[in-house]
Design a protein around this motif. Structure first.
Motif, short mmCIF file in Angstrom:
data_model
loop_
_atom_site.label_atom_id
_atom_site.label_comp_id
_atom_site.label_asym_id
_atom_site.label_seq_id
_atom_site.Cartn_x
_atom_site.Cartn_y
_atom_site.Cartn_z
N LEU A 127 9.71 -13.61 -62.91
CA LEU A 127 9.49 -13.47 -64.41
C LEU A 127 9.50 -14.67 -65.35
CD1 LEU A 127 12.17 -10.65 -64.35
CD2 LEU A 127 9.60 -10.33 -64.81
N PHE A 128 10.25 -15.80 -65.09
CA PHE A 128 10.70 -16.89 -66.04
C PHE A 128 10.35 -18.12 -65.54
CE2 PHE A 128 13.52 -13.12 -67.18
CZ PHE A 128 13.07 -12.67 -68.21
N GLY A 129 9.77 -18.22 -64.18
CA GLY A 129 9.87 -19.62 -63.89
C GLY A 129 11.31 -20.51 -63.78
N ILE A 130 12.39 -19.62 -63.60
CA ILE A 130 13.55 -20.29 -63.50
C ILE A 130 13.78 -20.86 -62.07
CG2 ILE A 130 16.18 -19.88 -63.42
CD1 ILE A 130 15.43 -17.75 -65.72
N PRO A 131 14.22 -22.05 -61.74
CA PRO A 131 14.47 -22.46 -60.40
C PRO A 131 15.49 -21.61 -59.62
CG PRO A 131 14.48 -24.37 -61.88
CD PRO A 131 14.34 -22.94 -62.82
N LEU A 132 15.14 -21.46 -58.12
CA LEU A 132 15.96 -20.39 -57.66
C LEU A 132 17.23 -20.74 -57.57
CD1 LEU A 132 13.77 -20.27 -54.11
CD2 LEU A 132 14.00 -18.75 -56.20
N LEU A 133 17.78 -22.01 -57.67
CA LEU A 133 19.11 -22.30 -57.78
C LEU A 133 19.84 -21.98 -58.95
CD1 LEU A 133 21.88 -23.71 -56.54
CD2 LEU A 133 21.32 -25.90 -57.49
N HIS A 134 19.10 -22.12 -59.84
CA HIS A 134 19.71 -21.67 -61.41
C HIS A 134 19.63 -20.04 -61.39
CE1 HIS A 134 18.17 -25.76 -62.97
NE2 HIS A 134 19.36 -25.84 -62.40
N THR A 288 -2.81 -8.64 -58.66
CA THR A 288 -4.44 -8.90 -58.12
C THR A 288 -5.04 -7.51 -58.07
OG1 THR A 288 -3.79 -11.04 -56.84
CG2 THR A 288 -5.88 -9.79 -56.26
N ARG A 289 -4.29 -6.59 -57.32
CA ARG A 289 -4.85 -5.38 -57.07
C ARG A 289 -4.68 -4.43 -58.31
NH1 ARG A 289 -8.29 -3.71 -53.70
NH2 ARG A 289 -7.07 -1.81 -53.17
N LEU A 290 -3.85 -4.65 -59.11
CA LEU A 290 -3.50 -3.51 -60.13
C LEU A 290 -3.66 -4.43 -61.44
CD1 LEU A 290 -3.41 -0.73 -60.72
CD2 LEU A 290 -0.80 -0.73 -60.64
N ASP A 291 -2.64 -4.81 -62.09
CA ASP A 291 -2.65 -5.95 -63.04
C ASP A 291 -1.08 -6.46 -63.34
OD1 ASP A 291 -0.90 -3.65 -64.40
OD2 ASP A 291 -2.39 -2.69 -65.25
N THR A 292 -0.85 -7.19 -64.33
CA THR A 292 0.24 -7.89 -64.53
C THR A 292 1.50 -7.01 -64.94
OG1 THR A 292 -0.24 -8.44 -66.98
CG2 THR A 292 -1.03 -10.09 -65.26
#
Length: 420
Positions: A127-134, A288-292
């Motif tokens: 959702l937000f590109g937050i690193p996995l550890l954080h 890809t198949r539907l939308d964002t």
């Protein structure tokens, strides 16, 4: 022991209130339902639909019926005895046995939190590109906040869980309604069938992962602390309303799981979209198949699942320790102990999907230790009194236990011999 936290003075008053009284009793099954829509279910159900279309719809239905029976037994145990499953195990087992039971149950609690925190971390990353550890740290903090609601009684915590369940449902069903679902193929999927070894393995995964040990322990604790039955009529009322609670809560979980499979079948089956056996691949495939909108609906549902299931898992850990050892530790300490392994996994960059698979392996070891005592205790008249299981119920419970334990044995064998 039974404690009244909130609510009217008596169950008799609830009975006089009609449907409004029933609403006070509802709630425990919705908390338990979280275990059946955790991040592990997301990966399994989407993989089943993407790989085999509507073929395994029947597996979702059977799994849900099994869940209803098992959770009904756990809920009844709490109502009938005023004690929860870990407490009764401690009372009726030798000390060394109770400690062994506690040890494996704590391992299950850690494995559970591993899956939930990873699911929340992946969702935050998508959702937000937050690193996995954080993202894992954030998930842990949110779960701790959910548990803090317990200081205000059981209702605020249950309302928060129901709210998160609603988010999960909306995030998936809103996408389902936008699809052109093949009604004939969906109905055909209700007939038990397989298509090669891969479908058998996936069916085994869905059924074998139906029962989450920690929520079996927890459900009996949720029902023991709500209301005191002061007469046989009160007890029967609580049991009837509890069954309604289970049908609604587990039914909601079943609808969520079925939505996952149907979405994947409608969008991914035969499409050649890669990576639909991972959470990240499912997110990309939906876009890809539907939308964002569909992709973000999935990610938001996954996030709500991670938050809710992590909170419920830590709550179960409290019940396990207090019941088996008659001891409690500060909630913050427990949260840190169960969170630490997940953060280590995320910090070392272990593949999240692989970590989810490994957590399910650990959970498989704990299933017999939760199911066998549950069936044994609920069948005993010296424990349950007149509420002991009928012969038919006991036979059905033994059958379900045998199936679940056998399927998890197959999963373990597959994992250690073929890496599936």
């Amino acid at each position: 022991m039974t404690a009244v936290q909130q609510g009217p003075a008596s169950v008799e008053e609830l009975r006089r209130r009609g449907w409004r009284g029933r609403l006070v009793v509802l709630g425990p099954a919705f908390v338990a339902a979280v275990a059946y829509v955790d991040p592990g279910n997301f990966a399994t159900n989407f993989s089943a639909g993407a790989g085999h279309g509507y073929l395994l719809v029947w597996v979702i239905v059977v799994a849900n019926l099994m869940a209803m029976l098992i959770q009904a037994l756990s809920a009844k145990l709490g109502v009938a005895t005023g004690s929860n499953l870990p407490e009764l195990c401690r009372e009726r087992m030798p000390r060394w046995g109770a400690r062994l039971m506690w040890g494996q149950a704590e391992l299950v609690a850690v494995a559970t939190d591993l899956a939930e925190v990873i699911g929340g971390a992946v969702a935050l990353n998508l959702l937000f590109g937050i690193p996995l550890l954080h993202g894992g740290l954030i998930t842990g903090v949110i779960a701790f906040g959910l548990l803090a609601l317990q200081s205000r009684g059981h209702r605020p915590f249950e309302r928060a869980i129901v709210f998160l369940l609603a988010i999960i449902l909306v995030g998936l069903v809103s996408t389902l309604f936008r699809l052109d679902v093949d009604a004939g193929a969906l109905a055909g999927g209700l007939a038990p069938a397989f298509s090669g070894i891969d479908s058998l393995v996936l069916a085994t995964g869905i059924l074998g992962a139906t029962v989450m040990p920690h929520v079996i322990y927890l459900h009996s604790a949720l029902t023991q602390r709500r209301l005191v039955a002061r007469s046989p009529e009160d007890t029967r009322y609580l049991l009837r309303t509890g069954r309604t609670d289970i049908v609604l809560g587990m039914g909601l979980a079943g609808l969520v799981n079925l939505s996952m499979l149907v979405i994947a079948a409608a969008l991914f089956f035969g499409s050649g979209v890669p990576g639909t056996d991972t959470l990240e691949g499912i997110f990309d495939g939906l876009g890809t198949r539907l939308d964002t909108v569909a992709a973000y609906g999935f990610a938001i549902a996954l996030l709500a699942s991670g938050f809710a299931s992590s909170g419920v898992g830590t709550y179960a850990g409290q019940v396990i320790m207090a019941g088996f050892l008659h001891r409690r530790i500060p909630l913050l300490v427990r949260r840190l102990l169960t969170l630490a392994p997940a953060l280590v996994v995320l910090g070392f960059g272990v593949d999240p999907t692989q970590a989810l698979v490994l957590s399910q392996v650990v959970l498989s070891f704990g299933i017999p230790f939760a199911l066998a005592p549950l069936v044994w205790l609920t069948a005993r008249r010296d424990v349950m009194g007149d509420l002991a299981n009928s012969r038919a119920t006991t036979a059905a419970a033994i059958g379900v236990t045998a199936v679940v334990v056998a399927l998890n044995g197959v999963l373990l064998w597959q994992t250690f011999t073929t890496g599936i």
